[in-house]
Structures are given as structure tokens and as C-alpha cells.
Design a protein around this motif. Structure first.
Motif, PDB file in Angstrom:
ATOM      1  N   VAL A 194       3.614  11.359   2.821  1.00  0.00           N
ATOM      2  CA  VAL A 194       2.985   9.074   3.925  1.00  0.00           C
ATOM      3  C   VAL A 194       4.234   9.465   4.606  1.00  0.00           C
ATOM      4  N   GLN A 195       3.551   9.302   5.941  1.00  0.00           N
ATOM      5  CA  GLN A 195       4.368   8.989   7.318  1.00  0.00           C
ATOM      6  C   GLN A 195       4.579   7.332   6.888  1.00  0.00           C
ATOM      7  N   PHE A 196       6.066   7.148   6.129  1.00  0.00           N
ATOM      8  CA  PHE A 196       6.017   5.528   5.988  1.00  0.00           C
ATOM      9  C   PHE A 196       6.521   5.217   8.347  1.00  0.00           C
ATOM     10  N   ILE A 197       6.691   3.951   8.167  1.00  0.00           N
ATOM     11  CA  ILE A 197       7.325   2.994   9.396  1.00  0.00           C
ATOM     12  C   ILE A 197       7.942   2.379   8.805  1.00  0.00           C
ATOM     13  N   ILE A 198       8.792   2.373   9.230  1.00  0.00           N
ATOM     14  CA  ILE A 198      10.635   1.943   9.211  1.00  0.00           C
ATOM     15  C   ILE A 198      10.766   1.069  10.221  1.00  0.00           C
ATOM     16  N   TYR A 199      11.283   0.148   9.641  1.00  0.00           N
ATOM     17  CA  TYR A 199      12.900  -0.643  11.201  1.00  0.00           C
ATOM     18  C   TYR A 199      13.491  -0.430  11.295  1.00  0.00           C
ATOM     19  N   ALA A 200      14.343  -0.120  12.968  1.00  0.00           N
ATOM     20  CA  ALA A 200      15.143   0.797  13.621  1.00  0.00           C
ATOM     21  C   ALA A 200      16.272   0.632  12.611  1.00  0.00           C
ATOM     22  N   ARG A 201      17.394   2.602  12.856  1.00  0.00           N
ATOM     23  CA  ARG A 201      17.672   3.042  11.844  1.00  0.00           C
ATOM     24  C   ARG A 201      19.187   2.153  11.436  1.00  0.00           C
ATOM     25  N   ALA A 202      19.854   1.337  12.055  1.00  0.00           N
ATOM     26  CA  ALA A 202      20.859   1.306  12.347  1.00  0.00           C
ATOM     27  C   ALA A 202      20.631  -0.452  11.542  1.00  0.00           C
ATOM     28  N   SER A 203      19.725  -0.699  11.163  1.00  0.00           N
ATOM     29  CA  SER A 203      19.297  -2.043  10.694  1.00  0.00           C
ATOM     30  C   SER A 203      19.781  -1.702   8.972  1.00  0.00           C
ATOM     31  N   GLU A 204      20.077  -3.239   8.391  1.00  0.00           N
ATOM     32  CA  GLU A 204      20.491  -2.886   6.645  1.00  0.00           C
ATOM     33  C   GLU A 204      19.257  -2.489   6.338  1.00  0.00           C
ATOM     34  N   THR A 205      17.962  -3.126   6.754  1.00  0.00           N
ATOM     35  CA  THR A 205      16.832  -3.188   6.180  1.00  0.00           C
ATOM     36  C   THR A 205      16.519  -1.600   5.831  1.00  0.00           C
ATOM     37  N   HIS A 206      16.794  -0.960   7.257  1.00  0.00           N
ATOM     38  CA  HIS A 206      16.174   0.801   6.741  1.00  0.00           C
ATOM     39  C   HIS A 206      17.580   0.806   6.371  1.00  0.00           C
ATOM     40  N   ARG A 207      18.682   1.126   5.690  1.00  0.00           N
ATOM     41  CA  ARG A 207      19.250   1.323   5.229  1.00  0.00           C
ATOM     42  C   ARG A 207      19.087   1.079   3.569  1.00  0.00           C
ATOM     43  N   LEU A 220      11.388  11.568   0.680  1.00  0.00           N
ATOM     44  CA  LEU A 220      10.091  11.499   1.928  1.00  0.00           C
ATOM     45  C   LEU A 220      10.707  11.652   2.842  1.00  0.00           C
ATOM     46  N   ARG A 221       9.320  12.520   3.519  1.00  0.00           N
ATOM     47  CA  ARG A 221       9.410  13.066   5.048  1.00  0.00           C
ATOM     48  C   ARG A 221      10.017  12.117   6.201  1.00  0.00           C
ATOM     49  N   ALA A 222       9.878  12.705   7.191  1.00  0.00           N
ATOM     50  CA  ALA A 222      10.816  11.558   8.309  1.00  0.00           C
ATOM     51  C   ALA A 222       9.779  10.633   8.336  1.00  0.00           C
ATOM     52  N   PRO A 223      10.690   9.413   8.243  1.00  0.00           N
ATOM     53  CA  PRO A 223       9.481   8.553   8.744  1.00  0.00           C
ATOM     54  C   PRO A 223       9.475   8.318   9.986  1.00  0.00           C
ATOM     55  N   LEU A 224       8.672   7.083  11.087  1.00  0.00           N
ATOM     56  CA  LEU A 224       8.842   6.523  12.122  1.00  0.00           C
ATOM     57  C   LEU A 224       9.026   5.572  12.243  1.00  0.00           C
ATOM     58  N   VAL A 225      10.030   5.750  12.788  1.00  0.00           N
ATOM     59  CA  VAL A 225      11.639   4.662  13.397  1.00  0.00           C
ATOM     60  C   VAL A 225      10.663   3.935  14.292  1.00  0.00           C
ATOM     61  N   LEU A 226      11.005   2.016  13.853  1.00  0.00           N
ATOM     62  CA  LEU A 226      10.579   0.954  15.402  1.00  0.00           C
ATOM     63  C   LEU A 226      11.903  -0.009  14.966  1.00  0.00           C
ATOM     64  N   GLY A 227      11.704  -0.041  16.079  1.00  0.00           N
ATOM     65  CA  GLY A 227      13.258  -1.568  16.612  1.00  0.00           C
ATOM     66  C   GLY A 227      12.328  -3.099  16.734  1.00  0.00           C
ATOM     67  N   ASP A 228      10.724  -2.845  16.731  1.00  0.00           N
ATOM     68  CA  ASP A 228      10.190  -3.897  16.605  1.00  0.00           C
ATOM     69  C   ASP A 228       9.351  -4.089  15.256  1.00  0.00           C
ATOM     70  N   MET A 229       8.719  -5.449  14.937  1.00  0.00           N
ATOM     71  CA  MET A 229       8.291  -5.832  13.947  1.00  0.00           C
ATOM     72  C   MET A 229       7.291  -5.700  14.303  1.00  0.00           C
ATOM     73  N   GLU A 230       6.025  -6.446  15.741  1.00  0.00           N
ATOM     74  CA  GLU A 230       5.083  -6.446  15.488  1.00  0.00           C
ATOM     75  C   GLU A 230       4.014  -4.630  15.836  1.00  0.00           C
ATOM     76  N   ALA A 231       5.457  -4.057  16.193  1.00  0.00           N
ATOM     77  CA  ALA A 231       4.985  -2.929  16.328  1.00  0.00           C
ATOM     78  C   ALA A 231       4.550  -1.745  15.103  1.00  0.00           C
ATOM     79  N   ILE A 232       5.821  -2.241  14.183  1.00  0.00           N
ATOM     80  CA  ILE A 232       5.152  -1.247  12.832  1.00  0.00           C
ATOM     81  C   ILE A 232       3.680  -1.844  12.082  1.00  0.00           C
ATOM     82  N   LYS A 233       4.064  -3.740  12.507  1.00  0.00           N
ATOM     83  CA  LYS A 233       2.086  -3.872  12.070  1.00  0.00           C
ATOM     84  C   LYS A 233       1.148  -3.382  12.581  1.00  0.00           C
ATOM     85  N   GLU A 234       1.556  -3.021  14.447  1.00  0.00           N
ATOM     86  CA  GLU A 234      -0.109  -2.737  14.960  1.00  0.00           C
ATOM     87  C   GLU A 234      -0.389  -1.079  14.399  1.00  0.00           C
ATOM     88  N   MET A 235       0.942  -0.278  14.786  1.00  0.00           N
ATOM     89  CA  MET A 235       0.591   0.737  13.975  1.00  0.00           C
ATOM     90  C   MET A 235       0.618   1.190  12.603  1.00  0.00           C
TER      91      MET A 235
END
Length: 306
Positions: A194-207, A220-235
Motif C-alpha cells: 500500500v502507498q501510505f501517506i505520512i506526515y513530515a519525515r523529520a517529525s516525531e509522528t513519522h518516527r 513498507l514500501r516507500a511512503p508518500l511524505v507530505l508536510g501538511d495535514m490538509e494535503a494528506i487528507k486531500e490525497m
């Protein structure tokens, strides 16, 4: 020891020299001359009848006695600073400032409600908010550029005191047409692809997300990393992948039915949100109130995912 106690100017000068490792830099920090700092340190050592500082070339270091005295000085100056702030707040009936650092998600979803309640308690207080990742905010806290930091449990080298505010759980969010939306659980056979969409790589949430799947033995396959929660929801809504967010971040979409939240697995992805402040002082009445309101609002948000 001489009965004559050091004055505050000597204590501040001593702490400045200890922090800067230099008489010259300490003088610049306090807007004094180097000779004034040197005279003050000689008078302080004479008063205490012991050597506090040693000059090694251009570097100034603490003696063993200086190290002990420095800890006491920090405590005294911290208490005096806090006393001044509390007295000032009493004199002006809560007119003060409070400098708060928080990640973008809390600035958007938690702090508006917190600040509305806080203003009812301290209408003349002037809060300022700085958004950023917890690591950089903790550095600003250490430099006394912020009074409080709200963030995830953080393992930084910054000396601070913390208090747990609330605990939440991450969820997988998918559009209602997604197969997992119907079953209510992720298909274990499909998770690795699955292509997961995860918050910013440097964040504690990502870790936390990475550690969660590693603990399950899932590669996991390489996730799609975005730095904005709104963008994660829209994607996630348009089926570009499976978002991983806290349900309170996607409350509007979940209520509208454009996204469906499902558990991340048998073991939840839990996050601890805490409030941090410098170890050299206790919280003031204003800060205690802010922390209490933040905890109550945060617990209400976390219930959205339970």
C-alpha cells in the motif's frame, strides 16, 4: 566565609561568564566593560574566599567550587525572575505575556479553543504563538525565547520539565469506496504494497509510524511524505494512498463522510502530547491555567478517535 553576601550584579556576571566561557563575551552580553566584569569577579571571589574561575588561555572555566556555586546561582536568579513575573501579574491583574510554541496541527485544531477559554481567564494577557516542529521549538525554549512548548513526547538533549496533557491514537483514513472502508480493518496481505501517506519525515509522528510497522515486522514500501495535514487528507480522499492521521485532524471529513477512519492494527499507534518548560523555574499561575485548559481541550479531541 565572609558574612558579606554577593549582590545580584555579581551573580548575573558570574553566570554570564560561566555560560559564555569568556570575560569579553560576558561583558558584551551584559552591556558592560570587560574591566567591570573582571572587577566584579574578583570581588565575588574575595567575598566567598574561594576561587570560582580559571583562565586557560582565552577560555575561562569553572573550578569545582565554581561549578557548585553556579547551580545555586541559577536557582536563585530563576526564583527571583519568577517572583518578579508573578508580582507583576498580580499588580496588573493578569496583564502579562505568554510565549507558546506548538506544531502546526495543534495550532490549527487545538489552540483556537484553548486561547478562547484562556482569554476569559486573563483578558489582558498577550499570548504569542510560534508554529514549528517540536525539536526546533525545544531549542527556542532552551534559549528562553519561548515560555511553553506543546508537543509530542520528545527525546531531545534540551533540559526541560514536562507534563502529559493528553494521549491520542493514529488511524488510517481512506475514501468510502476503498475496500478497507467496508471491512473496517486493513488487509494484512496488502499492507506492504500500500502507498501510505505520512506526515513530515523529520517529525516525531513519522518516527512513531515507522516504529509501529517495524514492531509488526512489516516492511513498507516507500511512503508518500507530505508536510501538511490538509494535503494528506486531500490525497487520501482522491485515492492516492492511505493517510495516517489522528481522527481529530480529519473530524470535518469524517463527519461529511468523505473519509473513513479505520484502526491501524491490533496494536494502536499512540502518541503522548506534553507541555514543556525550563527546569530552572516552576509554572506561573497564568502558565498553569494555560496548561490545564490545553489538557482538557486535548482530551476532548482525543475522544474523537476512541
Amino acid at each position: 566565609m565572609n558574612e558579606l553576601l554577593p549582590d545580584l550584579r555579581q551573580l548575573r556576571a558570574f553566570v554570564a561568564v560561566a555560560d559564555e566561557g569568556s570575560f569579553t563575551l560576558a561583558a558584551k552580553k551584559l552591556f558592560l566593560t570587560q574591566s567591570a566584569i573582571s572587577h566584579s569577579m574578583r570581588a565575588l571571589e574575595d567575598s566567598l574566599e574561594c576561587k570560582l574561575l580559571e583562565r586557560l588561555g582565552k577560555k575561562t572555566t569553572l573550578t569545582e567550587e565554581g561549578d557548585v556555586f553556579l547551580r545555586r546561582c541559577r536557582r536563585v536568579l530563576g526564583e527571583l525572575e519568577m517572583a518578579g513575573r508573578e508580582l507583576d501579574g498580580l499588580k496588573r491583574w493578569g496583564q502579562s505575556r505568554i510565549r507558546i510554541g506548538a506544531p502546526h496541527s495543534l495550532c490549527q485544531f487545538l489552540l483556537p479553543t484553548v486561547l478562547r477559554e484562556f482569554r476569559d481567564c486573563f483578558p489582558r494577557c498577550e499570548p504569542s504563538i510560534e508554529a514549528g516542529d517540536t525539536g526546533s521549538l525545544m531549542d527556542r525554549l532552551a534559549d528562553h525565547e519561548l515560555d511553553l512548548v506543546l508537543g509530542l513526547k520528545h527525546h531531545s538533549g534540551v533540559a526541560s520539565t514536562s507534563r502529559l496533557l493528553f494521549r491520542d491514537q493514529m488511524a488510517l483514513v481512506v475514501p468510502p469506496v476503498h475496500p478497507w472502508a467496508e471491512t473496517g480493518v486493513p488487509d494484512k496481505k496488502e499492507v506492504e504494497n500500500v502507498q501510505f501517506i505520512i506526515y513530515a519525515r523529520a517529525s516525531e509522528t513519522h518516527r512513531l509510524v515507522e516504529r509501529h510497522f517495524e514492531s509488526l515486522g512489516v516492511r513498507l514500501r516507500a511512503p508518500l511524505v507530505l508536510g501538511d495535514m490538509e494535503a494528506i487528507k486531500e490525497m487520501s480522499k482522491i485515492g492516492m494512498g492511505v493517510g495516517i492521521v489522528a481522527p481529530w485532524v480529519a473530524k470535518r471529513e469524517l463527519d461529511e463522510g468523505t473519509l473513513v477512519a479505520i484502526p491501524a492494527g491490533a496494536e494502536p499507534i499512540e502518541r503522548d502530547w506534553s507541555i514543556y518548560w525550563n527546569t530552572d523555574r516552576p509554572l506561573s499561575l497564568i502558565e498553569e491555567t494555560f496548561a490545564g485548559i490545553s489538557g482538557m481541550v486535548g482530551e476532548n479531541l482525543a475522544k474523537l478517535g476512541s
